[in-house]
Motif scaffolding. Structure first.
Motif, short mmCIF file in Angstrom:
data_model
loop_
_atom_site.label_atom_id
_atom_site.label_comp_id
_atom_site.label_asym_id
_atom_site.label_seq_id
_atom_site.Cartn_x
_atom_site.Cartn_y
_atom_site.Cartn_z
N GLU A 143 0.83 -1.21 0.00
CA GLU A 143 0.00 0.00 0.00
C GLU A 143 0.86 1.26 0.00
N ILE A 144 1.98 1.23 0.74
CA ILE A 144 2.88 2.39 0.75
C ILE A 144 3.47 2.61 -0.64
N ILE A 145 3.88 1.51 -1.28
CA ILE A 145 4.47 1.62 -2.62
C ILE A 145 3.44 2.14 -3.63
N LEU A 146 2.21 1.61 -3.55
CA LEU A 146 1.17 2.04 -4.48
C LEU A 146 0.85 3.52 -4.32
N SER A 147 0.68 3.92 -3.06
CA SER A 147 0.27 5.30 -2.83
C SER A 147 1.37 6.27 -3.27
N ALA A 148 2.64 5.91 -3.03
CA ALA A 148 3.75 6.77 -3.46
C ALA A 148 3.86 6.79 -4.98
#
Ligand code: C2E
Ligand code: MG
Ligand code: MG
Ligand code: MG
Length: 249
Positions: free
Chosen positions: A190-195
């Motif tokens: 989720e962190i990778i997607l949002s960034a």
């Protein structure tokens, strides 16, 4: 073996199906991806099973061109009936790059078959892009985008040097690979997607999520400013006639 693709499409051994892309805020269809299908003895064979051999022999270039011809004719036919199919995304193999006049050929096919450049988006996968000579790539993409086609970076995140590509090539669209979308719920993903969505937006690139299968994924994507998606939750790939029906319904 030399395959006559024109023949194969005319006989319906090969056909082009459409997977609608959806504005996830409104639920409205906003385009589609063209996906080739092979039919044998009434069975559907996935392109994953026959594309590698065509890549190997180089015949994939001719297949991609034939798919573009079919798509352009479908667009023209729909317009005649008062509907707008597009923009339609057409997948391109890396084998186009490095061939002289590859971009010119795509332009010619589009014009000869009565479609507008604004109706077509060319998808290149990250792996396709990386394995090629940077100069060939920049020339190829440069020509296509100068002529008014849109270009999208397919399967984003699962290849190599993705960030370098984003720095060097003016992509219009980035497609988040199904690998990431299917792992929504995992905090690291989720962190990778949002960034990634944030990065793309700051670069002025639209983001499309691939392989959207449930409402948890949709909620996360919308909360993180990814507004367009495609996947089995919305629609599976379908023949042109059915796509047209969906658009008009
Ligand atoms: P792709 O471009 O990443 O296309 C998306 C693939 O994911 C399609 O498989 C589609 O049917 C599938 N898919 C879409 N939504 C979902 C979902 O929600 N769940 C799951 N499990 N799968 C989903 P398909 O049609 O088998 O195509 C596989 C790959 O073959 C494509 O991946 C593309 O790289 C290649 N391909 C397809 N048509 C062409 C073509 O005309 N030319 C070239 N060069 N490659 C093509
Ligand atoms: Mg694709
Ligand atoms: Mg893809
Ligand atoms: Mg994919």
């Amino acid at each position: 073996m030399e395959i006559n693709f024109k023949h194969a499409f005319a006989n319906q051994e090969l056909c082009v199906w459409y997977e609608p892309q959806v504005d996830m805020q409104t639920g409205k269809i906003c385009g589609a991806e063209a996906l080739v299908r092979r039919q044998k003895n009434g069975r559907q064979i996935s392109p994953l099973n026959f594309i590698p051999a065509l890549e190997e022999s180089g015949q994939i270039v001719e297949l991609d061109r034939e798919v573009l011809r079919v798509v352009c004719r479908d667009i023209r036919e729909a317009k005649r009936r008062g509907a707008c199919l597009g923009p339609i995304s057409v997948n391109l193999s890396r084998r186009h790059m490095g061939q002289c006049d590859a971009a010119e050929e795509l332009i010619k096919i589009t014009e000869e078959n009565g479609a507008e450049k604004e109706d077509i988006v060319f998808e290149l996968t990250e792996t396709a892009v990386c394995r090629d000579d940077k100069e060939d790539l920049e020339q190829f993409m440069g020509k296509l985008s100068q002529w008014g086609f849109q270009i999208s970076l397919d399967d984003f995140g699962i290849g190599f040097s993705a960030l370098k590509l984003l720095a060097d090539i003016p992509f219009h669209i980035l497609k988040l690979d199904r690998y990431f979308v299917s792992r929504i719920g995992d905090p690291r993903i989720e962190i990778i997607l949002s960034a990634t969505v944030d990065l793309a937006r700051k670069l002025g690139i639209n983001v499309i999520a691939e392989g959207v299968e449930n409402t948890t994924q949709i909620r996360f994507l919308l909360e993180n400013s990814c507004f367009t998606g495609q996947g089995y939750y919305f629609f599976k790939p379908m023949p042109q006639s059915e796509y047209l029906k969906q658009l008009l319904s």
